[in-house]
Design a protein around this motif. Structure first.
Motif, short mmCIF file in Angstrom:
data_model
loop_
_atom_site.label_atom_id
_atom_site.label_comp_id
_atom_site.label_asym_id
_atom_site.label_seq_id
_atom_site.Cartn_x
_atom_site.Cartn_y
_atom_site.Cartn_z
N VAL A 165 0.84 -1.20 0.00
CA VAL A 165 0.00 0.00 0.00
C VAL A 165 0.87 1.25 0.00
N LEU A 166 0.68 2.08 -1.02
CA LEU A 166 1.37 3.36 -1.17
C LEU A 166 0.37 4.47 -0.88
N PHE A 167 0.81 5.52 -0.18
CA PHE A 167 -0.10 6.59 0.22
C PHE A 167 0.50 7.95 -0.10
N ASP A 168 -0.20 8.70 -0.94
CA ASP A 168 0.17 10.08 -1.25
C ASP A 168 -1.07 10.94 -1.04
N PHE A 264 5.35 10.97 -10.99
CA PHE A 264 6.35 10.30 -10.15
C PHE A 264 5.72 9.10 -9.45
N ASP A 265 4.55 9.30 -8.84
CA ASP A 265 3.87 8.19 -8.17
C ASP A 265 3.64 7.03 -9.13
N ALA A 266 3.24 7.36 -10.36
CA ALA A 266 3.01 6.31 -11.37
C ALA A 266 4.29 5.56 -11.68
N GLY A 267 5.38 6.31 -11.86
CA GLY A 267 6.66 5.67 -12.14
C GLY A 267 7.13 4.80 -10.99
N PHE A 268 6.87 5.24 -9.78
CA PHE A 268 7.26 4.46 -8.60
C PHE A 268 6.47 3.16 -8.53
N ALA A 269 5.15 3.26 -8.73
CA ALA A 269 4.32 2.04 -8.73
C ALA A 269 4.70 1.12 -9.88
N LEU A 270 5.04 1.71 -11.03
CA LEU A 270 5.48 0.90 -12.18
C LEU A 270 6.74 0.12 -11.83
N GLY A 271 7.68 0.77 -11.17
CA GLY A 271 8.90 0.08 -10.77
C GLY A 271 8.62 -1.10 -9.86
N LEU A 272 7.77 -0.89 -8.87
CA LEU A 272 7.41 -1.99 -7.97
C LEU A 272 6.72 -3.11 -8.72
N ARG A 283 14.16 5.61 -8.52
CA ARG A 283 15.02 6.06 -9.61
C ARG A 283 14.24 6.07 -10.93
N LEU A 284 13.47 5.03 -11.17
CA LEU A 284 12.62 5.00 -12.36
C LEU A 284 11.61 6.14 -12.31
N ALA A 285 11.04 6.41 -11.13
CA ALA A 285 10.04 7.46 -10.99
C ALA A 285 10.60 8.83 -11.33
N VAL A 286 11.82 9.12 -10.87
CA VAL A 286 12.46 10.40 -11.15
C VAL A 286 12.70 10.56 -12.65
N ALA A 287 13.23 9.52 -13.28
CA ALA A 287 13.51 9.60 -14.72
C ALA A 287 12.23 9.72 -15.53
N LEU A 288 11.20 8.93 -15.17
CA LEU A 288 9.94 8.97 -15.91
C LEU A 288 9.25 10.32 -15.76
N ALA A 289 9.15 10.83 -14.54
CA ALA A 289 8.46 12.11 -14.33
C ALA A 289 9.17 13.24 -15.06
N SER A 290 10.49 13.21 -15.06
CA SER A 290 11.24 14.25 -15.77
C SER A 290 11.00 14.19 -17.27
N GLU A 291 10.89 12.98 -17.81
CA GLU A 291 10.63 12.82 -19.24
C GLU A 291 9.20 13.22 -19.58
N VAL A 292 8.25 12.93 -18.71
CA VAL A 292 6.85 13.33 -18.94
C VAL A 292 6.75 14.84 -19.07
#
Length: 327
Positions: A165-168, A264-272, A283-292
């Motif tokens: 469970v992730l919470f934002d 970022f949240d999406a990239g983080f969940a994608l990584g998991l 790390r995936l979340a940072v790269a993905l959000a920056s590219e978006v």
């Protein structure tokens, strides 16, 4: 392969975003001003995260609602075009909520949001299957008031079903009262990962520095903590005993940053969902959000082909803060 991915359930606010830029200040009463760009697109923390996950080829189900009106119909179509399974998004007889985001290079963003359909989204709108995915992202807490009292129970039920469970929760426009902070701490007891941004970290802990805020939060939460630091990247603390890892990235020159934290949240969940650990997912979340952020306003997501060429080396692991300095 998509078939190997774990399913992500996103539960939260789905709405419309209207982004205007540049708007450094509102015009004087009775006067009119032109802006360079207006973008209409799916919004809400849940809507953006679900859209980015679906477009990236993730196995995702987005649980939320929209109003039964033309705006809700258009947002539903736009989400479907990005690959979202819209059957999980309910429909209510209220106007679809809209957020107007005002952006300008020389000032911080500000937002105006209508109440609308999001006021009515509650636990009753969630089927039991919404809480059975291997990964659950709970978001949009402060824009879904009818859901707030049940967030702890929702997290507990999902966790009992084996979900991570992730919470934002987002930001509290009413000033982070003691009662609100205690409700969040209570909900966090049933969560595996907390994903605030830097301002929210300070608000919930009332810390004076990042290290002070981390220390105070660690007295109440021992799970994974990921702090979104905007253009600076993020901080990751896997648990109360681990060092805090900084993941840095060169700032992206992007005039439209609305939805960056949700991406970022999406990239983080994608990584998991791909089996990465907490730091690898961040790390995936940072790269993905920056590219978006580099994408046009009409296409604020990445496709599987985009992900194949995503350069993770731009998100570098920086200074490590020992756990002893956080305690």
């Amino acid at each position: 392969m998509v078939s190997e991915l774990k399913t992500v359930a996103v539960i939260g606010n789905v709405q419309a975003d209207l982004v205007l830029r540049p708007v450094a200040a509102l015009p004087p009463p009775g006067e009119e001003r032109f802006v360079d760009q207006i973008s209409f697109r799916p919004g809400g923390s849940g809507g953006v995260a679900g859209m980015v996950l679906a477009a990236a080829g993730a196995r995702v189900r987005l649980f939320g609602s929209l109003g039964r009106d033309p705006i809700g119909g258009v947002i539903r179509l736009m989400l479907a075009d990005a690959g979202v399974r819209t059957a999980d998004i309910g429909e209510v007889d209220l106007p679809t909520s809209i957020t107007v985001a005002l952006e300008a290079a020389e000032s911080e963003r500000c937002f105006l949001t209508s109440h609308g359909h999001m006021d009515a989204f509650s636990r009753d709108d969630l089927a039991d299957e919404a809480l059975t995915a291997p990964i659950t992202l709970l978001t949009g807490y402060f824009t879904t008031p009818a859901l707030q009292a049940d967030v702890r129970a929702i997290a507990s039920q999902a966790r009992g079903n084996g979900s991570i469970v992730l919470f934002d929760p987002g930001s509290d426009q009413f000033g982070w009262s003691d009662a609100t902070r205690e409700m969040l701490f209570s909900a966090l007891e049933e969560c595996d990962c907390f994903l605030p941004n830097e301002a929210e970290l300070f608000a919930i802990t009332r810390g004076e520095t990042v290290l002070d805020a981390l220390e105070k939060l660690r007295r109440r939460f021992d799970g994974c903590l990921v702090v979104k630091m905007g253009s600076k990247g993020c901080l990751v603390s896997e648990n109360g005993e681990s060092a805090t890892v900084e993941i840095r990235i060169d700032p992206v020159q992007a005039p439209d940053t609305t939805g960056a934290g949700d991406s970022f949240d999406a990239g983080f969940a994608l990584g998991l969902s791909r089996g990465l650990d907490w730091v690898g997912s961040a790390r995936l979340a940072v790269a993905l959000a920056s590219e978006v952020l580099k994408q046009p306003a009409s296409r604020r997501y990445l496709t599987p082909r985009d992900l194949e060429t995503l350069d993770l080396s731009v998100a570098c692991i920086g200074e490590v803060v020992p756990a002893s300095r956080v305690k």
